[in-house]
Design a protein around this motif. Structure first.
Motif, PDB file in Angstrom:
ATOM      1  N   GLU A  42      14.491  13.448   1.425  1.00 11.08           N
ATOM      2  CA  GLU A  42      14.733  12.167   0.774  1.00 11.08           C
ATOM      3  C   GLU A  42      15.830  11.396   1.511  1.00 11.08           C
ATOM      4  O   GLU A  42      15.730  10.198   1.716  1.00 11.08           O
ATOM      5  N   LEU A  75      20.786  14.110  -3.156  1.00  7.10           N
ATOM      6  CA  LEU A  75      19.500  13.865  -2.508  1.00  7.10           C
ATOM      7  C   LEU A  75      19.055  15.085  -1.720  1.00  7.10           C
ATOM      8  O   LEU A  75      19.876  15.748  -1.088  1.00  7.10           O
ATOM      9  N   TYR A 110       9.369   6.107  -3.074  1.00 13.69           N
ATOM     10  CA  TYR A 110      10.695   6.716  -3.018  1.00 13.69           C
ATOM     11  C   TYR A 110      11.746   5.725  -2.532  1.00 13.69           C
ATOM     12  O   TYR A 110      12.867   5.728  -3.007  1.00 13.69           O
TER      13      TYR A 110
END
Length: 75
Positions: A66, A62, A24
């Motif tokens: 995250e 987002l 990520y």
């Protein structure tokens, strides 16, 4: 400072990333959130998830978990 504590209209600079999923983190880097990039919070959903930011002339949304990986400093 974390992106999750920012309010709409605030501007910050990316200083780094918290330890977390490497995959990520790579996606955030690919989307333009590199160290030194300046962004501003555009909108925050009523319950705080998701957060919409403006970075490098585009809008990015987002999720809270995250956004928590992103470390920033207010400008």
């Amino acid at each position: 400072m974390s992106l999750t504590t920012m309010k709409p209209g605030e501007t910050a600079r990316v200083t780094g990333f918290a330890r977390g999923e490497r995959g990520y983190r790579q996606r955030l880097l690919a989307m333009g959130l590199t160290p030194g990039a300046v962004f501003s919070v555009t909108r925050v959903a009523p319950l705080g998830d998701p957060v919409e930011i403006s970075v490098r002339n585009f809008t990015l949304t987002l999720r809270r978990e995250e956004a928590a990986i992103l470390k920033a400093e207010r400008i």
